[in-house]
Design an enzyme around this catalytic site. Structure first.
Site: not given
Length: 342
Positions: A8, A284
């Protein structure tokens, strides 16, 4: 290749957060509402945020390519209405696209959808189409709870979601099931809400027969699948009581898990319980858990170390986890890589 399927843009320039704060303020006070054009982020600013963060860690840790989507906690679908979500999604998706253009060998985009509580999923289709056809997105993030912790939407097996599924099948893209910020004080966003949602999605899929209607639909359940792999007997038993097929036949042709599990014992359980062909490498990084584990001296989210250290996986199986499974589950990623390899 080492393909990280779960990244992200958590390090976006501060101007993005400032614009978002102004947008939120504009919900109550229209005079404070910013224009899209008010947000100005240069290529150099993007380069700085990526080179000193994600790209730096990718190089240090030995990963090659990240599927990159907007910051999950910032999706905040519960804020405002569809117009607010639509504008915000378009801005965030464009930024991830720009990252992929500036660093084409290291990042490829996945899209957030402009979901909004009580609004039909059909409204997300134009943004999905744009991101796939214009930005080359290889996946989407699908929030099963746009309400932010109150679970007002129907289960994922309900026909409510079918317009999105039909588009996913048409484009042959998977969805990562990923909630956003919790606005319910009972559920910490990353410590509870995320894991709850992963587990809830898995159980919803057990209860339904979604893949009879969509046999090629594919979901990735992140964060190691929530509780599912660690209570596999419970879910096998519940499926059995519901007269469902064995999990390998009922779900595992369509449901996959990532490796965002931040210690070796957790990864060892995941790889022992879940078939290797259903596990995809992910970190992540610079996400929910950013610190260094005092027991190992390494970053918790340096998940490649756990796969490398696994004594349960053969070299061929590690290749599956690192690359092979991602190419299979994300066909548009595979096609983009093959195009570059020519």
């Amino acid at each position: 290749m080492i393909i990280d399927i779960h990244g992200h843009y958590t390090t976006a320039p501060k101007a993005l957060e400032a614009w978002r704060n102004a947008q939120i303020a504009g919900i109550k006070d229209p005079s404070a509402k910013p224009r899209d054009a008010d947000l100005k982020i240069s290529d150099d600013e993007i380069r700085e945020t990526i080179e000193s963060n994600q790209l730096k860690l990718m190089t240090q840790r030995g990963s090659d390519l990240t599927i990159f989507s907007p910051r999950a906690s910032f999706m905040a679908h519960h804020i405002g209405d569809f117009e607010v979500s639509s504008t915000w999604a378009a801005i965030c998706n464009e930024l991830c696209y720009r990252v992929s253009q500036l660093f084409p060998d290291s990042f490829i985009p996945a899209a957030m959808l402009p979901q909004s509580p009580g609004v039909a999923p059909e409204t997300c289709i134009p943004e999905l189409v744009k991101c796939v056809e214009q930005y080359g997105n290889v996946a989407i993030n699908l929030n099963p709870d746009p309400s932010g912790g109150h679970w007002t939407s129907p289960p994922l097996t309900d026909t409510h979601w079918y317009p999105i599924y039909e588009k996913m099948v048409e484009y042959d893209i998977p969805a990562m099931i990923h909630v956003s910020t919790s606005c319910n004080a009972c559920f910490h966003t990353t410590g509870a809400h995320y894991i709850n949602a992963d587990t809830t999605a898995f159980m919803q899929l057990i209860q339904g027969d979604l893949f009879k209607d969509f046999p090629t639909l594919r979901f990735v359940i992140p964060h190691g699948g929530g509780a599912a792999p660690y209570h596999w007997g419970r879910y096998r038993g519940l499926a059995q009581e519901m007269k469902k097929p064995l999990l390998k036949d009922h779900l595992l042709r369509n449901v996959f898990f990532d490796t965002c599990v931040y210690h070796q014992p957790g990864i060892d359980v995941l790889t022992k319980v879940v078939p290797v062909e259903n596990i995809l490498f992910a970190s992540e990084m610079i996400g929910a858990v950013r610190g260094i584990d005092p027991e190992t001296g390494n970053y918790y989210d340096d998940t490649k170390r756990y796969i490398d250290a696994s004594t349960q996986l053969t070299p061929a199986q590690k290749h599956q986890v690192f690359e092979g499974n991602a190419r299979r589950v994300y066909p548009r990623l595979d096609a983009a890589l093959k195009k570059k390899e020519k």
